[in-house]
Design a protein around this motif. Structure first.
Motif, PDB file in Angstrom:
ATOM      1  N   HIS A  51       0.489  -1.016   0.061  1.00  0.00           N
ATOM      2  CA  HIS A  51       0.138  -0.236  -0.187  1.00  0.00           C
ATOM      3  C   HIS A  51       0.655   1.326   0.176  1.00  0.00           C
ATOM      4  CE1 HIS A  51      -4.184  -2.063   0.498  1.00  0.00           C
ATOM      5  NE2 HIS A  51      -3.226  -2.329   0.684  1.00  0.00           N
ATOM      6  N   SER A  52       1.928   1.016  -0.021  1.00  0.00           N
ATOM      7  CA  SER A  52       3.414   2.447  -0.413  1.00  0.00           C
ATOM      8  C   SER A  52       2.892   2.473   1.098  1.00  0.00           C
ATOM      9  CB  SER A  52       3.117   3.378  -1.174  1.00  0.00           C
ATOM     10  OG  SER A  52       3.417   2.402  -2.392  1.00  0.00           O
ATOM     11  N   VAL A  53       2.677   2.572   2.121  1.00  0.00           N
ATOM     12  CA  VAL A  53       2.353   3.237   3.396  1.00  0.00           C
ATOM     13  C   VAL A  53       4.313   4.047   3.528  1.00  0.00           C
ATOM     14  CG1 VAL A  53       2.469   3.528   6.073  1.00  0.00           C
ATOM     15  CG2 VAL A  53       1.315   2.103   4.687  1.00  0.00           C
ATOM     16  N   ASP A  54       3.842   5.663   3.802  1.00  0.00           N
ATOM     17  CA  ASP A  54       4.946   6.443   4.387  1.00  0.00           C
ATOM     18  C   ASP A  54       5.389   6.126   5.424  1.00  0.00           C
ATOM     19  OD1 ASP A  54       4.848   7.319   1.618  1.00  0.00           O
ATOM     20  OD2 ASP A  54       3.434   9.247   2.784  1.00  0.00           O
ATOM     21  N   TYR A  55       4.944   5.538   6.611  1.00  0.00           N
ATOM     22  CA  TYR A  55       5.623   5.533   7.507  1.00  0.00           C
ATOM     23  C   TYR A  55       4.918   4.574   8.485  1.00  0.00           C
ATOM     24  CZ  TYR A  55       7.512   7.031  12.117  1.00  0.00           C
ATOM     25  OH  TYR A  55       8.564   6.982  13.383  1.00  0.00           O
ATOM     26  N   TRP A  56       6.187   3.793   9.015  1.00  0.00           N
ATOM     27  CA  TRP A  56       5.092   2.259   9.361  1.00  0.00           C
ATOM     28  C   TRP A  56       6.809   1.830  11.046  1.00  0.00           C
ATOM     29  CZ3 TRP A  56       0.857  -0.668   8.788  1.00  0.00           C
ATOM     30  CH2 TRP A  56       1.193  -1.405   8.500  1.00  0.00           C
ATOM     31  N   ARG A  57       5.921   1.572  11.789  1.00  0.00           N
ATOM     32  CA  ARG A  57       6.879   1.229  12.849  1.00  0.00           C
ATOM     33  C   ARG A  57       6.436  -0.575  12.757  1.00  0.00           C
ATOM     34  NH1 ARG A  57       8.561   5.062  16.771  1.00  0.00           N
ATOM     35  NH2 ARG A  57       8.881   3.121  17.505  1.00  0.00           N
ATOM     36  N   ASP A  58       7.803  -1.600  13.653  1.00  0.00           N
ATOM     37  CA  ASP A  58       6.831  -2.774  13.621  1.00  0.00           C
ATOM     38  C   ASP A  58       6.098  -2.852  14.902  1.00  0.00           C
ATOM     39  OD1 ASP A  58       7.965  -3.341  11.248  1.00  0.00           O
ATOM     40  OD2 ASP A  58       9.771  -3.717  11.619  1.00  0.00           O
ATOM     41  N   ASP A  59       6.756  -2.048  16.041  1.00  0.00           N
ATOM     42  CA  ASP A  59       6.309  -2.252  17.292  1.00  0.00           C
ATOM     43  C   ASP A  59       5.240  -1.990  18.026  1.00  0.00           C
ATOM     44  OD1 ASP A  59       6.741   0.677  16.927  1.00  0.00           O
ATOM     45  OD2 ASP A  59       7.557   0.767  18.948  1.00  0.00           O
ATOM     46  N   LEU A  69      -3.222   1.401   7.689  1.00  0.00           N
ATOM     47  CA  LEU A  69      -3.834   0.577   6.371  1.00  0.00           C
ATOM     48  C   LEU A  69      -4.518   1.260   5.159  1.00  0.00           C
ATOM     49  CD1 LEU A  69      -1.944  -3.064   6.997  1.00  0.00           C
ATOM     50  CD2 LEU A  69      -1.137  -1.330   5.281  1.00  0.00           C
ATOM     51  N   LYS A  70      -5.372   1.187   6.278  1.00  0.00           N
ATOM     52  CA  LYS A  70      -6.566   1.603   6.007  1.00  0.00           C
ATOM     53  C   LYS A  70      -6.682   3.130   5.261  1.00  0.00           C
ATOM     54  CE  LYS A  70      -9.688  -1.578   8.735  1.00  0.00           C
ATOM     55  NZ  LYS A  70     -10.426  -1.841   9.266  1.00  0.00           N
ATOM     56  N   GLN A  71      -5.875   3.847   6.040  1.00  0.00           N
ATOM     57  CA  GLN A  71      -5.483   5.675   5.509  1.00  0.00           C
ATOM     58  C   GLN A  71      -4.953   5.569   4.409  1.00  0.00           C
ATOM     59  OE1 GLN A  71      -5.575   7.266   9.641  1.00  0.00           O
ATOM     60  NE2 GLN A  71      -6.890   6.942   9.958  1.00  0.00           N
ATOM     61  N   LYS A  87      -4.191  16.780   8.119  1.00  0.00           N
ATOM     62  CA  LYS A  87      -5.023  14.755   8.738  1.00  0.00           C
ATOM     63  C   LYS A  87      -3.940  14.558   9.454  1.00  0.00           C
ATOM     64  CE  LYS A  87      -9.040  13.842   6.591  1.00  0.00           C
ATOM     65  NZ  LYS A  87     -10.134  13.910   7.422  1.00  0.00           N
ATOM     66  N   SER A  88      -2.768  14.474   9.029  1.00  0.00           N
ATOM     67  CA  SER A  88      -1.528  14.169  10.245  1.00  0.00           C
ATOM     68  C   SER A  88      -1.143  13.857  10.901  1.00  0.00           C
ATOM     69  CB  SER A  88      -0.743  13.862   9.232  1.00  0.00           C
ATOM     70  OG  SER A  88      -0.018  15.648   9.313  1.00  0.00           O
ATOM     71  N   GLU A 138       6.737  15.308   5.518  1.00  0.00           N
ATOM     72  CA  GLU A 138       6.547  14.410   4.708  1.00  0.00           C
ATOM     73  C   GLU A 138       5.388  14.927   4.068  1.00  0.00           C
ATOM     74  OE1 GLU A 138       5.376  10.866   6.468  1.00  0.00           O
ATOM     75  OE2 GLU A 138       8.006  10.755   6.650  1.00  0.00           O
ATOM     76  N   ASN A 139       3.774  15.714   4.712  1.00  0.00           N
ATOM     77  CA  ASN A 139       2.813  15.738   3.972  1.00  0.00           C
ATOM     78  C   ASN A 139       2.418  17.189   3.402  1.00  0.00           C
ATOM     79  OD1 ASN A 139       1.819  13.394   4.536  1.00  0.00           O
ATOM     80  ND2 ASN A 139       2.392  14.241   6.504  1.00  0.00           N
TER      81      ASN A 139
END
Length: 178
Positions: A51-59, A69-71, A87-88, A138-139
């Protein structure tokens, strides 16, 4: 076997329908991996890449990962607009006000904007400040630059059952001139 073949179908057609039914079952199983709500937690990281999520953290918790993911699709649609910046910052409970250069009197420097951020009872830490800057960077539109960031913190004190707002603390950060 439940299929839509007519009673006068040939043996070849029945064998083809049977072979195709296994493919349909496989497609149903793969659709489970595409549906964000039904995918197992261990596959969420792969969906973030898809989904090309810009910012993601495993924790992050699985529920937060699913929300992000939905957003992601809608965020990509508005990315690079003032609405994307707002929005961010909203999921953190902040109240942002974005003012572009042409909305000020007198007009500001073309291509700039300033941001007023009310933390609404949240504390201001170095981590919060860095996160706000990251989200704005980022936005924001690539052609726009943050000229001023004004952060207002209204700490909330709870005294027995009453909620008391203290005086607001406003921090104004101006960019470095290079």
């Amino acid at each position: 076997m439940s299929d839509l073949l007519p009673p006068n179908s040939t043996e070849l057609e029945r064998h083809l329908a049977k072979a195709r039914s296994k493919e349909i079952d496989l497609e149903k199983r793969l659709n489970i991996l595409i549906n964000i709500d039904s995918v197992p937690d261990q596959f969420l990281n792969f969906l973030a890449i898809q989904h090309s999520v810009d910012y993601w953290r495993d924790d992050w918790s699985p529920s937060l990962k699913r929300v992000v993911l939905k957003q992601s699709f809608n965020r990509h649609k508005i990315k690079g607009t003032p609405a994307a910046i707002k929005k961010s910052l909203e999921p953190f409970g902040y109240t942002p006000t974005l003012v572009e250069w042409w909305q000020t009197t007198p007009h500001g420097v073309p291509g700039t904007f300033y941001l007023e951020l009310d933390l609404v009872g949240k504390e201001l830490s170095e981590e919060v400040y860095k996160e706000v800057n990251r989200l704005v960077e980022e936005n924001k539109p690539a052609s726009r630059h943050l000229s001023n960031l004004q952060i207002t913190s209204n700490p909330i004190l709870t005294i027995r059952t009453a909620i008391v707002y203290q005086d607001a603390i406003t921090v104004e950060i101006l960019p470095r001139v290079t």
